[in-house]
Design an enzyme around this catalytic site. Structure first.
Site, PDB file in Angstrom:
ATOM      1  N   GLY A 159      -3.688   1.350 -63.573  1.00  0.00           N
ATOM      2  CA  GLY A 159      -3.226   2.175 -64.690  1.00  0.00           C
ATOM      3  C   GLY A 159      -2.185   1.359 -65.448  1.00  0.00           C
ATOM      4  N   ILE A 161       1.061   1.000 -65.059  1.00  0.00           N
ATOM      5  CA  ILE A 161       2.023   0.218 -64.263  1.00  0.00           C
ATOM      6  C   ILE A 161       1.322  -0.951 -63.581  1.00  0.00           C
ATOM      7  CG2 ILE A 161       3.740   0.286 -62.404  1.00  0.00           C
ATOM      8  CD1 ILE A 161       4.156   3.274 -63.095  1.00  0.00           C
ATOM      9  N   THR A 239       5.604   0.766 -54.677  1.00  0.00           N
ATOM     10  CA  THR A 239       6.475   1.493 -55.612  1.00  0.00           C
ATOM     11  C   THR A 239       5.760   2.757 -56.096  1.00  0.00           C
ATOM     12  OG1 THR A 239       5.617   0.095 -57.393  1.00  0.00           O
ATOM     13  CG2 THR A 239       7.776  -0.503 -56.479  1.00  0.00           C
ATOM     14  N   ARG A 241       3.845   5.925 -54.037  1.00  0.00           N
ATOM     15  CA  ARG A 241       4.331   7.036 -53.228  1.00  0.00           C
ATOM     16  C   ARG A 241       4.207   6.609 -51.769  1.00  0.00           C
ATOM     17  NH1 ARG A 241       6.368   8.629 -57.149  1.00  0.00           N
ATOM     18  NH2 ARG A 241       6.200  10.636 -58.204  1.00  0.00           N
ATOM     19  N   GLU A 270      10.999  10.579 -47.266  1.00  0.00           N
ATOM     20  CA  GLU A 270      12.139  10.054 -48.012  1.00  0.00           C
ATOM     21  C   GLU A 270      13.304  11.010 -47.846  1.00  0.00           C
ATOM     22  OE1 GLU A 270      11.175   9.310 -52.126  1.00  0.00           O
ATOM     23  OE2 GLU A 270       9.665   7.843 -51.584  1.00  0.00           O
ATOM     24  N   HIS A 289      13.844   4.622 -53.777  1.00  0.00           N
ATOM     25  CA  HIS A 289      12.993   5.176 -54.842  1.00  0.00           C
ATOM     26  C   HIS A 289      13.691   5.042 -56.212  1.00  0.00           C
ATOM     27  CE1 HIS A 289       9.554   8.269 -55.547  1.00  0.00           C
ATOM     28  NE2 HIS A 289       9.728   7.503 -56.610  1.00  0.00           N
ATOM     29  N   ALA A 291      12.597   2.557 -58.682  1.00  0.00           N
ATOM     30  CA  ALA A 291      11.878   1.620 -59.549  1.00  0.00           C
ATOM     31  C   ALA A 291      12.038   1.952 -61.035  1.00  0.00           C
ATOM     32  CB  ALA A 291      10.403   1.566 -59.162  1.00  0.00           C
TER      33      ALA A 291
HETATM   34  C1  DGY Z   1       7.770   8.758 -61.005  1.00  0.00           C
HETATM   35  O1  DGY Z   1       8.087   8.880 -62.190  1.00  0.00           O
HETATM   36  O2  DGY Z   1       6.756   9.296 -60.540  1.00  0.00           O
HETATM   37  C2  DGY Z   1       8.640   7.899 -60.155  1.00  0.00           C
HETATM   38  O3  DGY Z   1       8.315   7.895 -58.846  1.00  0.00           O
HETATM   39  C3  DGY Z   1      10.101   8.179 -60.393  1.00  0.00           C
HETATM   40  O4  DGY Z   1      10.372   7.598 -61.606  1.00  0.00           O
END
Ligand code: DGY
Length: 328
Positions: A159, A161, A239, A241, A270, A289, A291
């Protein structure tokens, strides 16, 4: 007693920037001011009479909450991921759900790449080594790491990211493989990526980086057999889940040495309990968490969440809506 004419909104935490001040000018607002999320019973009580709800990924919006919140007309999550929300249940009640895609893409990829570099070149270990007075002289074999340039990166999910991660990897001369539900010939042509199956990605990647949302298909996507199928010494970056990875299988793969290391911004659960084996391993790089945590991006996420909420409260489609079928 007279009913307030403004919609009532509960926000489950203070948010960076001025988004909440903007919201307060238009609604009757209650904000949970504590550092920790509102306990479940508080969340249920606070949502009982509200029309709007702004949540974080730590707040569960599910059937019992919706059942107890008959006036609710809008839910807005301050995150791109929305696995904390039962979207189907919201849709069944005609409640739009907003999220914050796009704005955090580059910031998240920056951090994922930082984790990859930090793990490969043992940056946290090096820092601790110097601070604790262990550094006595230059040594040819001290804190040897893994080269990033020229290595193969396997992207799980392509996607926004994942694609931003691929661009960074190309800048470092990496070969990039990916698995994704659909092929992305545009990105293959632009960035020289190769789509492969899961087995090939695991077998050939020096680094595996996760960029998929958490859902029924991706929960524990990396399990015991998958770690065994990874290239010996490979490094994992997560980064996405925590629950995309089976935590017990991850700990075993690290302890056995088959997995060379892991850089985890997200974990299941978490935070990790202090007796988690992951906290004892030197080849695990951990972050809480964060990022997407740049000043600019977190401010924009808050602002987008407020825009989404206000649109839904006015009966409009939120600019970023995960159940847009409500407006067709
Ligand atoms: C999200 O946006 O899903 C991240 O894990 C936190 O920014």
């Amino acid at each position: 007693m007279e009913r307030p004419t403004r919609p009532r909104v509960f926000v489950t935490r203070q948010l960076p920037g001025d988004a909440l001040a903007r919201l307060a000018a238009q609604v009757s607002l209650r904000v949970w001011e504590e550092q920790l999320p509102p306990p479940r019973e508080v969340l249920l009580a606070e949502t009982r009479e509200v029309e709007g709800l702004i949540t974080l990924l730590t707040d569960r919006v599910d059937e019992p909450l919706l059942e107890g919140a008959p006036r609710l007309r809008a839910v807005s999550n301050v995150a791109v991921g929305y696995d904390n929300i039962d979207v189907a249940a919201c849709t069944a009640r005609r409640i739009p759900v907003g999220n914050t895609p796009g704005v955090l893409t580059e910031t998240t990829a920056d951090f994922a790449f930082a984790l990859l570099m930090g793990l490969a070149r043992r940056v946290a270990e090096a820092d601790a080594y110097v601070r604790t007075g262990q550094w006595r002289t230059w040594e040819p074999g001290l804190l040897l790491g893994t080269d990033v340039h020229g290595a193969t990166l396997g992207l799980v999910g392509l996607g926004a990211i994942g694609a931003a991660m691929a661009r960074r990897a190309r800048g470092f001369g990496m070969r990039v493989l990916y698995v994704n539900r659909r092929a992305r010939p545009d990105l293959e042509a632009e960035l020289g990526l190769t789509r492969v199956d899961k087995a090939t990605l695991l077998a050939e990647s020096d680094f595996v980086s996760l960029h998929v949302p958490l859902n029924v298909e991706t929960r524990h996507w990396l399990g015991r057999a998958d770690f065994a199928a990874m290239k010996p010494g490979a490094l994992l970056v997560n980064t996405a889940r925590g629950a995309v990875v089976d935590p017990a299988a991850l700990a075993e793969a690290l302890a056995s040495g088959h997995l060379g290391g892991a850089a985890l911004d997200v974990t299941e659960p978490e935070p990790l309990p202090l007796d988690s084996p992951l906290l004892k391993l030197p080849n695990v790089l951990l972050a809480p968490h964060i990022a997407s945590a740049s000043h600019a991006t977190r401010g924009r996420m808050a602002s987008m969440a407020v825009d989404n909420l206000l649109a839904a409260l006015e009966g409009r489609k939120p600019p970023h809506c995960v159940n847009p079928e409500l407006f067709t």
